[in-house]
Write a protein that holds these residues in place. Structure first.
Motif, PDB file in Angstrom:
ATOM      1  N   ALA A 249     -36.570 -21.121  70.658  1.00 14.58           N
ATOM      2  CA  ALA A 249     -37.742 -20.490  70.040  1.00 14.58           C
ATOM      3  C   ALA A 249     -37.361 -19.172  69.370  1.00 14.58           C
ATOM      4  O   ALA A 249     -37.835 -18.857  68.267  1.00 14.58           O
ATOM      5  N   GLU A 253     -37.622 -18.400  65.357  1.00 19.59           N
ATOM      6  CA  GLU A 253     -38.350 -17.244  64.830  1.00 19.59           C
ATOM      7  C   GLU A 253     -37.442 -16.398  63.941  1.00 19.59           C
ATOM      8  O   GLU A 253     -37.864 -15.902  62.890  1.00 19.59           O
ATOM      9  N   LEU A 256     -37.140 -18.105  60.625  1.00 17.40           N
ATOM     10  CA  LEU A 256     -38.372 -17.960  59.845  1.00 17.40           C
ATOM     11  C   LEU A 256     -38.502 -16.550  59.275  1.00 17.40           C
ATOM     12  O   LEU A 256     -38.953 -16.368  58.136  1.00 17.40           O
ATOM     13  N   GLY A 266     -45.501 -13.216  64.486  1.00 21.28           N
ATOM     14  CA  GLY A 266     -45.416 -14.629  64.830  1.00 21.28           C
ATOM     15  C   GLY A 266     -46.492 -15.480  64.178  1.00 21.28           C
ATOM     16  O   GLY A 266     -46.185 -16.495  63.529  1.00 21.28           O
ATOM     17  N   PRO A 267     -47.781 -15.112  64.305  1.00 23.85           N
ATOM     18  CA  PRO A 267     -48.843 -15.899  63.659  1.00 23.85           C
ATOM     19  C   PRO A 267     -48.695 -15.955  62.141  1.00 23.85           C
ATOM     20  O   PRO A 267     -48.992 -16.984  61.521  1.00 23.85           O
ATOM     21  N   GLU A 268     -48.236 -14.854  61.542  1.00 27.11           N
ATOM     22  CA  GLU A 268     -48.056 -14.845  60.088  1.00 27.11           C
ATOM     23  C   GLU A 268     -46.924 -15.781  59.671  1.00 27.11           C
ATOM     24  O   GLU A 268     -47.022 -16.480  58.650  1.00 27.11           O
ATOM     25  N   LEU A 269     -45.861 -15.794  60.456  1.00 26.05           N
ATOM     26  CA  LEU A 269     -44.759 -16.716  60.174  1.00 26.05           C
ATOM     27  C   LEU A 269     -45.224 -18.161  60.286  1.00 26.05           C
ATOM     28  O   LEU A 269     -44.854 -19.017  59.471  1.00 26.05           O
ATOM     29  N   GLU A 270     -46.044 -18.419  61.294  1.00 25.54           N
ATOM     30  CA  GLU A 270     -46.556 -19.774  61.489  1.00 25.54           C
ATOM     31  C   GLU A 270     -47.404 -20.215  60.300  1.00 25.54           C
ATOM     32  O   GLU A 270     -47.292 -21.352  59.827  1.00 25.54           O
ATOM     33  N   LYS A 271     -48.236 -19.307  59.788  1.00 26.79           N
ATOM     34  CA  LYS A 271     -49.069 -19.642  58.631  1.00 26.79           C
ATOM     35  C   LYS A 271     -48.217 -19.930  57.403  1.00 26.79           C
ATOM     36  O   LYS A 271     -48.491 -20.858  56.640  1.00 26.79           O
ATOM     37  N   ARG A 272     -47.174 -19.113  57.202  1.00 23.41           N
ATOM     38  CA  ARG A 272     -46.292 -19.328  56.054  1.00 23.41           C
ATOM     39  C   ARG A 272     -45.597 -20.689  56.149  1.00 23.41           C
ATOM     40  O   ARG A 272     -45.495 -21.423  55.160  1.00 23.41           O
ATOM     41  N   ALA A 273     -45.113 -21.003  57.347  1.00 28.95           N
ATOM     42  CA  ALA A 273     -44.421 -22.280  57.540  1.00 28.95           C
ATOM     43  C   ALA A 273     -45.374 -23.457  57.321  1.00 28.95           C
ATOM     44  O   ALA A 273     -45.009 -24.463  56.702  1.00 28.95           O
ATOM     45  N   GLN A 274     -46.599 -23.328  57.823  1.00 29.33           N
ATOM     46  CA  GLN A 274     -47.582 -24.392  57.639  1.00 29.33           C
ATOM     47  C   GLN A 274     -47.929 -24.576  56.169  1.00 29.33           C
ATOM     48  O   GLN A 274     -48.070 -25.705  55.688  1.00 29.33           O
TER      49      GLN A 274
END
Length: 380
Positions: A249, A253, A256, A266-274
């Motif tokens: 993990a 991260e 990313l 973390g949440p911003e990275l997740e949104k970008r990846a999605q």
């Protein structure tokens, strides 16, 4: 399981006695589970925002049936006795003296009573001896030998069934649940591992068909276009680096952040990846003549396509369970343990000593010497 002493000889034995009515209890549990599985599948799909197709229900029930097969097999103590004795003999025949199974007392074993010699030892995951890391390697060798050589895989390798004996050997207990691995599947696994190792992702789609991950009527070209190789490449790279879920993990991260910006949370990275995934999925579907926009529509279409392209063979559950347990034990003694790296010595030895055409082709692939994917799939 009880501990007893043989009359006359005085040897200590383990006596496994089947609880009365256990088969009826298992049958009832499986019946209820089969009734509830479609409901659970629909609920899970609804939570994930995807529709439920009949294929989803069929796969879920098939998995329950496969688990049921294993549970019922565990009630046959004569079968367990044969599995135990056969494993011990196969390890001796291959010179793997560091691993063993309890000796069966055959004349005292019955349908519902199994008697074996008592094995003194401690659970591998709780033993503080300095040779535990070596025994983790022994365990990997033993399970790879079962999977890719003897063709009978022990399917219940929870830590309580893996003992470090007082003489420093690994003893594997409880042989009631096993999986038969036919030669065709063994060679398909070897080919897949060879291609993954050398990052020959053009050959992976054919491997998926050979392994039963994809229906035979699905074209290799369509599998390549699905993008499955990108996901496999990423996953294998992380597994090869080792360290278990936490370190994986952290590495993900880090990758990313390097890709999208080190200042992102973390949440911003997740949104970008999605968002990137959604964009790539829309482009891929558009290239196939499917015009869809929006998260819900794209996910629904991907779900439909994945049902057509991919399947989950029941044997995967047993293999994954076995090796995830071994990885957990390895991580308990080494934070940087990498199970993929631990597999390489056995795989190299296995391929060097197998003279079959498919093994030779897989060896060439693992050494990076090249062999067309079609050739690998057509060899007898």
């Amino acid at each position: 399981v009880y501990k007893g002493t043989l009359v006359g000889g005085g040897d200590e034995v383990a006596i496994k006695v089947q609880r009365p009515g256990i088969l009826a209890e298992i049958a009832l549990d499986l019946f209820v589970l089969r009734l509830l599985t479609p409901l659970q599948t629909r609920l899970q799909n609804a939570i994930n925002g995807v529709p439920t197709a009949q294929a989803d229900l069929d796969v879920a029930v098939a998995l329950v049936d496969e688990w049921g097969r294993g549970f019922v097999a565990e009630t046959d103590y004569r079968l367990e006795a044969r599995n135990t004795a056969n494993f011990a003999a196969s390890m001796v025949a291959r010179g793997l003296d560091a691993v063993c199974a309890p000796s069966v007392v055959e004349d005292l074993t019955r349908d519902r009573v199994l008697v074996t010699r008592w094995v003194e030892g401690t659970r591998l995951d709780q033993d503080a001896s300095p040779d535990v890391p070596r025994l983790c390697g022994v365990a990997i060798n033993a399970y790879l030998t079962m999977l890719l050589d003897t063709g009978v895989l022990h399917c219940d390798p929870h830590p309580g069934n893996l003992l470090r004996t007082t003489d420093g050997r690994l003893c594997i207990l409880d042989w009631g649940m096993t999986l038969a691995v036919p030669p065709e599947l063994q060679y398909a696994l070897l080919e897949f591992i060879a291609h993954i190792n050398t990052e020959d992702y053009d050959a992976i789609p054919q491997d998926f068909v050979n392994l039963g991950f994809s229906p035979e009527d699905v074209s290799v070209e369509r599998l390549r276009a699905s993008g499955i190789t990108d996901g496999l490449s990423f996953a294998f790279r992380q597994l090869s680096a080792g360290g278990g879920p936490k370190k994986i993990a952290a590495r993900v991260e880090g990758e990313l952040k390097q890709r999208y910006g080190s200042e992102l949370t973390g949440p911003e990275l997740e949104k970008r990846a999605q968002a990137e995934f959604l964009q790539a999925a829309e482009a891929q579907l558009a290239s196939e003549g499917i015009d869809v926009k929006g998260v819900t529509n794209v996910m629904e279409e991907l779900s439909k396509r994945n049902r057509e392209l991919f399947a989950l063979p029941p044997y995967v559950l047993y293999v994954a369970r076995a090796f995830s347990t071994l990885e957990g034990i390895g991580l308990s003694v080494d934070d940087d343990y990498a199970i993929v790296q631990e597999c390489y010595p056995y795989l190299a030895r296995r391929l060097f000593t197998d003279r079959s055409p498919r093994a030779k082709a897989a060896l060439r692939a693992m050494l990076g010497l090249g062999a067309p994917a079609a050739q690998l799939s057509q060899q007898p």
